[in-house]
Structure formats: C-alpha cells, structure tokens
Design a protein around this motif. Sequence first.
Motif, PDB file in Angstrom:
ATOM      1  N   ILE A 207       0.214   3.165  12.671  1.00 12.25           N
ATOM      2  CA  ILE A 207       0.130   4.446  11.963  1.00 12.25           C
ATOM      3  C   ILE A 207       1.252   5.376  12.412  1.00 12.25           C
ATOM      4  O   ILE A 207       1.941   6.001  11.589  1.00 12.25           O
ATOM      5  CB  ILE A 207      -1.253   5.090  12.189  1.00 12.25           C
TER       6      ILE A 207
ATOM      7  N   MET B  37       0.834  -1.204   0.000  1.00 13.34           N
ATOM      8  CA  MET B  37       0.000   0.000   0.000  1.00 13.34           C
ATOM      9  C   MET B  37       0.872   1.259   0.000  1.00 13.34           C
ATOM     10  O   MET B  37       0.555   2.236  -0.686  1.00 13.34           O
ATOM     11  CB  MET B  37      -0.928   0.001   1.206  1.00 13.34           C
TER      12      MET B  37
ATOM     13  N   LEU C  15      -5.128   1.384   7.057  1.00 13.65           N
ATOM     14  CA  LEU C  15      -6.563   1.134   7.185  1.00 13.65           C
ATOM     15  C   LEU C  15      -7.235   0.716   5.888  1.00 13.65           C
ATOM     16  O   LEU C  15      -8.248   0.005   5.912  1.00 13.65           O
ATOM     17  CB  LEU C  15      -7.259   2.382   7.735  1.00 13.65           C
ATOM     18  N   LEU C  16      -6.699   1.169   4.736  1.00  7.95           N
ATOM     19  CA  LEU C  16      -7.357   0.859   3.468  1.00  7.95           C
ATOM     20  C   LEU C  16      -7.478  -0.643   3.212  1.00  7.95           C
ATOM     21  O   LEU C  16      -8.537  -1.106   2.771  1.00  7.95           O
ATOM     22  CB  LEU C  16      -6.620   1.552   2.317  1.00  7.95           C
TER      23      LEU C  16
ATOM     24  N   LEU D 197       0.828   4.177  -2.766  1.00 11.24           N
ATOM     25  CA  LEU D 197       0.554   5.563  -2.361  1.00 11.24           C
ATOM     26  C   LEU D 197       1.767   6.465  -2.500  1.00 11.24           C
ATOM     27  O   LEU D 197       1.670   7.673  -2.255  1.00 11.24           O
ATOM     28  CB  LEU D 197       0.056   5.595  -0.909  1.00 11.24           C
TER      29      LEU D 197
ATOM     30  N   GLY E  80      -1.595  10.997   8.081  1.00 11.28           N
ATOM     31  CA  GLY E  80      -2.757  10.748   7.240  1.00 11.28           C
ATOM     32  C   GLY E  80      -2.479   9.701   6.174  1.00 11.28           C
ATOM     33  O   GLY E  80      -3.269   8.775   5.966  1.00 11.28           O
ATOM     34  N   LYS E  81      -1.329   9.833   5.496  1.00 10.55           N
ATOM     35  CA  LYS E  81      -0.968   8.841   4.473  1.00 10.55           C
ATOM     36  C   LYS E  81      -0.658   7.494   5.125  1.00 10.55           C
ATOM     37  O   LYS E  81      -0.986   6.431   4.571  1.00 10.55           O
ATOM     38  CB  LYS E  81       0.226   9.338   3.664  1.00 10.55           C
TER      39      LYS E  81
ATOM     40  N   ALA F 258      -2.031   6.370   7.863  1.00  9.46           N
ATOM     41  CA  ALA F 258      -3.331   5.795   8.233  1.00  9.46           C
ATOM     42  C   ALA F 258      -4.007   5.173   7.017  1.00  9.46           C
ATOM     43  O   ALA F 258      -4.625   4.106   7.111  1.00  9.46           O
ATOM     44  CB  ALA F 258      -4.216   6.868   8.853  1.00  9.46           C
ATOM     45  N   LEU F 259      -3.877   5.825   5.870  1.00 11.45           N
ATOM     46  CA  LEU F 259      -4.478   5.290   4.652  1.00 11.45           C
ATOM     47  C   LEU F 259      -3.829   3.954   4.278  1.00 11.45           C
ATOM     48  O   LEU F 259      -4.525   3.003   3.896  1.00 11.45           O
ATOM     49  CB  LEU F 259      -4.308   6.301   3.520  1.00 11.45           C
ATOM     50  N   ALA F 260      -2.514   3.862   4.414  1.00 12.18           N
ATOM     51  CA  ALA F 260      -1.809   2.628   4.078  1.00 12.18           C
ATOM     52  C   ALA F 260      -2.194   1.486   5.012  1.00 12.18           C
ATOM     53  O   ALA F 260      -2.275   0.330   4.597  1.00 12.18           O
ATOM     54  CB  ALA F 260      -0.301   2.857   4.132  1.00 12.18           C
TER      55      ALA F 260
END
Length: 244
Positions: A192, A145, A211-212, A149, A204-205, A207-209
């Motif tokens: 995170i 991820m 949680l996505l 990203l 934020g990035k 968390a995206l990696a």
Amino acid sequence: MADVPPPPYPPAPGSSGAEPGPGTLTPLPWETPGEPFFDAFFETLKLFIIRPAEAFARMRRSGDLGRPILYAILLGWTGVIVSELYNLALRGMTWRLMPGMHQFGEMQRFQSTGLFVALTIFMMVLAPVLVLIGLFIWSGIVHLMLLILGGANAGFDATFRVMSYAATAQIAQIVPLCGGLAGGIWALVLEIIGIAEAHRISQGKAALAVLLPLVVCCACLAGIFALSGAAILSAFSHAAGQMR
C-alpha cells in the motif's frame, strides 16, 4: 536560454511527501551501479524495514527489472526455506508428543517422514520459480485494479517493482508459528505504501487496489464453501431419508 529542470512530482495524498525529484533523493543502494552486492542488499533491506516510504520514493519506477526480481527471489526463497524447516521440525515434534502416534510402526513413520522431507526439498528447490510466477500474477492483478480505479499513473514496471520490494516482509518467516501471518500483513502494508508512492495516489486508493482483490477472492471462497456445505448437508439428509 538556460534549461529549466522539470518540477518534481506532487506528493501523493496521504503519502510521506518525500519525492524522488531530480537531485532530491539518491537511488536505492540495490539499484546503484557499482555498489558491493551484499552491502547494497542489506542496506536496501534495512531501509525498507525502517523507512519504507523513503525507500519506495527512492525506488526507480522503470527500467531493467532484473535487480527487483533478484531481490524478491532472494527474500522469497529464504522465507520458503525457513517456513519449510519449521514445518519439518513441527512434524517431528507432533510424532513425539501426540498421543496415539506410537501405534504406527517405525516403518510407517519413516516412510511418512521421508515423503514429507522429499516434498519439503522439492518446495525449496522450486521456490524461486513459484516466487517469480506469483510476483507477476499478483502485480498484474493489482495493476489492473489501479487501471480500473484510475490510479495507474505509472506503468506496470512501477507496480511490479513495488511488489518485488514488498518481499522484504518475508524475513518475518524467521518468527516461529506466527511469522507467516505477520509477514502477510506486513507485505500488504508495504504494498500500500509503495503503490501510493510509485503512482502518486492516496494511500486510501492504494489500499483499495491492493485489498479489493483479496476481499473478492475471500467472498468467492466463502460462497464456494457455503454451496459445498449445503450440497453435502442435502446429500446427508437425502441419504438419511432413504434409510428410514
């Protein structure tokens, strides 16, 4: 001309700003050669509990993975043992308190409990292997991820180390009933923070990696359950139509 030391990495956006540049932060006690085993373990554990951002900033980002793996296995194994013992105790309470359980004979109860105990012991023995497999799989997913990203500013070693030290959250298993849920949420928070620190990206990035993949997995499971429910409902409707 005298050698000029390289500048430290810039702080990750949204991170603590603490950087492991040359001479700024000492390594984790667990990663410091010569430290007494138990002292290093508990000092590192305490650091990840109280000051996780600083702990991840002091974490090495490459090198031998033996110590991070051992740290994760020790805590993961402890978490599995505690969780399985709670499940065993809860099962015993269920046999005594649930109405109707007395209808089962002592032999059935003994056989059922014996099988459950055997499975519990099997899980405890197998736990280190399961922890290690899960660690590599989850680290690979999160690192993939990060690559997608554009946030993989460090190698896979850094991601793997973050996931290993996020096993600190396994100590939440000592809390009955809700320890598993609390530990799962805590682990995500640690991951995170650690990903942001290790890869020098915003939280934020990070968390995206982290949680996505979970969101995608939950969406897939929801779709499977929905399709299964629709198929079962259709089968019941068809059977009811034939009985009329």
